[in-house]
Design a protein around this motif. Structure first.
Motif, mmCIF file in Angstrom:
data_model
loop_
_atom_site.group_PDB
_atom_site.id
_atom_site.type_symbol
_atom_site.label_atom_id
_atom_site.label_comp_id
_atom_site.label_asym_id
_atom_site.label_seq_id
_atom_site.Cartn_x
_atom_site.Cartn_y
_atom_site.Cartn_z
ATOM 1 N N TRP A 11 -62.760 9.764 90.685
ATOM 2 C CA TRP A 11 -62.367 10.851 89.818
ATOM 3 C C TRP A 11 -61.620 10.657 88.391
ATOM 4 N N ALA A 12 -60.526 9.787 88.812
ATOM 5 C CA ALA A 12 -59.541 9.608 87.602
ATOM 6 C C ALA A 12 -60.598 8.843 86.569
ATOM 7 N N LEU A 13 -61.424 7.823 86.915
ATOM 8 C CA LEU A 13 -62.151 7.050 85.935
ATOM 9 C C LEU A 13 -63.184 8.105 85.196
ATOM 10 N N PHE A 14 -63.792 9.038 85.895
ATOM 11 C CA PHE A 14 -64.543 10.003 85.156
ATOM 12 C C PHE A 14 -63.915 11.026 84.350
ATOM 13 N N ALA A 15 -62.625 11.513 84.869
ATOM 14 C CA ALA A 15 -61.897 12.360 83.986
ATOM 15 C C ALA A 15 -61.469 11.548 82.512
ATOM 16 N N GLY A 16 -60.852 10.410 83.106
ATOM 17 C CA GLY A 16 -60.231 9.973 81.745
ATOM 18 C C GLY A 16 -61.462 9.394 80.766
ATOM 19 N N LEU A 17 -62.527 9.111 81.389
ATOM 20 C CA LEU A 17 -63.794 8.824 80.303
ATOM 21 C C LEU A 17 -64.040 10.300 79.677
ATOM 22 N N LEU A 18 -64.163 11.069 80.361
ATOM 23 C CA LEU A 18 -64.576 12.612 79.690
ATOM 24 C C LEU A 18 -63.535 12.823 78.493
ATOM 25 N N ALA A 290 -62.586 24.341 86.819
ATOM 26 C CA ALA A 290 -63.827 24.170 87.424
ATOM 27 C C ALA A 290 -64.492 22.974 87.113
ATOM 28 N N ALA A 291 -64.295 22.312 85.827
ATOM 29 C CA ALA A 291 -64.672 20.987 85.284
ATOM 30 C C ALA A 291 -64.065 20.103 86.422
ATOM 31 N N GLY A 292 -62.758 20.354 86.545
ATOM 32 C CA GLY A 292 -62.038 19.115 87.415
ATOM 33 C C GLY A 292 -62.509 19.033 88.793
ATOM 34 N N LEU A 293 -62.963 20.072 89.374
ATOM 35 C CA LEU A 293 -63.844 20.455 90.539
ATOM 36 C C LEU A 293 -65.061 19.713 90.431
ATOM 37 N N LEU A 294 -65.805 19.867 89.266
ATOM 38 C CA LEU A 294 -66.883 19.140 89.354
ATOM 39 C C LEU A 294 -66.811 17.644 89.267
ATOM 40 N N LEU A 295 -66.007 17.281 88.663
ATOM 41 C CA LEU A 295 -65.573 15.579 88.673
ATOM 42 C C LEU A 295 -65.513 15.288 89.894
ATOM 43 N N LEU A 296 -64.614 16.001 90.817
ATOM 44 C CA LEU A 296 -64.330 15.548 92.104
ATOM 45 C C LEU A 296 -65.698 15.686 92.976
ATOM 46 N N VAL A 297 -66.375 16.532 92.810
ATOM 47 C CA VAL A 297 -67.579 16.465 93.608
ATOM 48 C C VAL A 297 -68.555 15.295 93.176
ATOM 49 N N THR A 298 -68.379 14.907 91.740
ATOM 50 C CA THR A 298 -69.143 13.929 91.242
ATOM 51 C C THR A 298 -68.644 12.640 91.961
ATOM 52 N N ALA A 299 -67.568 12.446 91.895
ATOM 53 C CA ALA A 299 -66.857 11.388 92.705
ATOM 54 C C ALA A 299 -67.455 11.096 93.971
ATOM 55 N N ILE A 300 -67.562 12.090 94.692
ATOM 56 C CA ILE A 300 -68.125 11.979 96.122
ATOM 57 C C ILE A 300 -69.467 11.736 95.941
ATOM 58 N N LEU A 301 -70.135 12.254 95.037
ATOM 59 C CA LEU A 301 -71.745 11.980 95.154
ATOM 60 C C LEU A 301 -71.956 10.535 94.636
ATOM 61 N N THR A 302 -71.028 10.000 93.742
ATOM 62 C CA THR A 302 -71.561 8.632 93.308
ATOM 63 C C THR A 302 -71.095 7.443 94.368
ATOM 64 N N GLY A 303 -70.269 8.219 95.439
ATOM 65 C CA GLY A 303 -69.994 7.256 96.439
ATOM 66 C C GLY A 303 -70.856 7.355 97.514
ATOM 67 N N THR A 304 -71.932 8.320 97.571
ATOM 68 C CA THR A 304 -72.823 8.564 98.522
ATOM 69 C C THR A 304 -74.073 7.804 98.210
ATOM 70 N N PRO A 305 -74.644 7.066 99.279
ATOM 71 C CA PRO A 305 -76.043 6.390 99.269
ATOM 72 C C PRO A 305 -77.115 7.525 98.983
ATOM 73 N N PRO A 306 -77.974 7.159 97.987
ATOM 74 C CA PRO A 306 -79.050 8.188 97.700
ATOM 75 C C PRO A 306 -80.168 7.807 98.800
ATOM 76 N N PRO A 307 -80.986 8.886 99.135
ATOM 77 C CA PRO A 307 -81.895 8.607 100.032
ATOM 78 C C PRO A 307 -83.072 7.684 99.933
ATOM 79 N N VAL A 308 -83.372 7.433 98.540
ATOM 80 C CA VAL A 308 -84.657 6.602 98.446
ATOM 81 C C VAL A 308 -83.860 5.210 97.942
ATOM 82 N N HIS A 309 -82.572 4.825 98.048
ATOM 83 C CA HIS A 309 -82.498 3.518 97.672
ATOM 84 C C HIS A 309 -82.202 2.819 99.434
#
Length: 309
Positions: A11-18, A290-309
């Motif tokens: 989350w910190a990486l994405f927030a700082g980057l954006l 709401a954007a901060g919440l979006l980045l938090l969900v994105t942080a969780i998503l990027t730490g979750t393995p996709p089903p096709v990988h």
């Protein structure tokens, strides 16, 4: 605990980057059309919008750097061999893996951008060089998450996946990061006793709105492509952990987009009707929250393995 640290670090990486991307977009798009105000005296010169934005950029890349360090700690905790020295494990992860090489590029981008924004915030001819170097550092920083995430691990279309990820992040910064920078510059200017006029705030919103609309379109296209690439089947959106998190992200995106649409239509009028000192309407704070919440969900998503990988 390490899952929480990893999530907060992303989350910190994405927030700082954006926000860092937003600083560059604010300089190149918004201030290019409407520079702000012409200060009088040395004290006022230190509060120019361009310099305030550079200071915000420096803080943003520091936040991204803290996130990168937290990610390294989380990765080491997951893959560490307890029978090997910690230093050797860190060195092996950083130098012998693609994730580690992307992490090194991330740290290099943070250092370059941080030093460059410090120059950009100073007076004199060094400032313009600082902006050029800072822009280069932010471009590099925007490229690194794709090299250490799901895009680089895709089974097919790796190059388009990485490209889509980079455009997705940059577009997010051009929209939400720029909005955060505008709000931050107004707050810092007001605290320094040099508030920006209503007319200039409305001008900035006018310059920002087309950028936000174009960025939202890029986010939609690249997001759909990444979802098709990583989810596999429609049913995975509710049967797989990655798909459920992605579905939650889509709902939050719709909420952010709704706030953005409202602000696009109403913010100029709300600013014009506001009292002194002029400020953005409260709905902008809702959009950024709401954007901060979006980045938090994105942080969780990027730490979750996709089903096709």
């Amino acid at each position: 605990m390490w899952f929480l640290i990893g999530t907060l670090s992303r989350w910190a990486l994405f927030a700082g980057l954006l926000v860092a991307v937003g600083v560059v977009a604010f300089k190149l798009v918004v201030l290019r059309r409407f520079p702000g105000f012409e200060p009088e005296g040395d004290d006022a010169a230190g509060a120019m919008p361009e310099r305030l934005a550079a200071r915000i950029g420096g803080l943003a890349v520091l936040l991204a750097g803290a996130g990168a360090l937290g990610r390294l700690a989380a990765e080491v905790s997951v893959f560490r061999d307890p029978f090997e020295p910690l230093g050797a494990e860190v060195r092996l992860l950083v130098t012998a893996t693609s994730w580690g090489r992307a992490w090194l590029a991330q740290i290099a981008a943070v250092v370059l951008s941080g030093l460059a924004f410090a120059l950009a915030a100073a007076r004199g001819p060094r400032a313009e060089f600082g902006w050029m170097a800072g822009t280069a550092g932010v471009v590099l920083l925007a490229y690194t998450p794709a090299l250490a995430g799901h895009a680089a691990g895709a089974e097919h279309f790796v190059t388009p996946a990485v490209t889509a990820h980079v455009f997705h992040m940059v577009a997010g910064g051009a929209w939400l990061g720029t909005l955060a920078v505008i709000a931050g510059v107004l707050v810092l200017g007001r605290h320094r006793g040099i508030p920006i006029s209503k007319r200039r705030i409305i001008d900035w919103i006018s310059a920002f709105s087309p950028l936000a609309l174009g960025s939202a379109a890029v986010i939609a296209v690249t997001g759909l492509f990444q979802a098709w690439l990583h989810v596999g089947t429609v049913s995975a959106l509710w049967t797989e952990p990655y798909g459920r998190t992605l579905s939650l992200k889509l709902l939050v995106v719709l909420g952010v987009a709704g706030c953005g649409a409202y602000n696009w239509r109403r913010a100029p009028g709300r600013v014009a009707d506001a009292g002194d000192p002029p400020r953005l309407p409260p709905t902008v704070a809702v959009e950024l929250g709401a954007a901060g919440l979006l980045l938090l969900v994105t942080a969780i998503l990027t730490g979750t393995p996709p089903p096709v990988h």
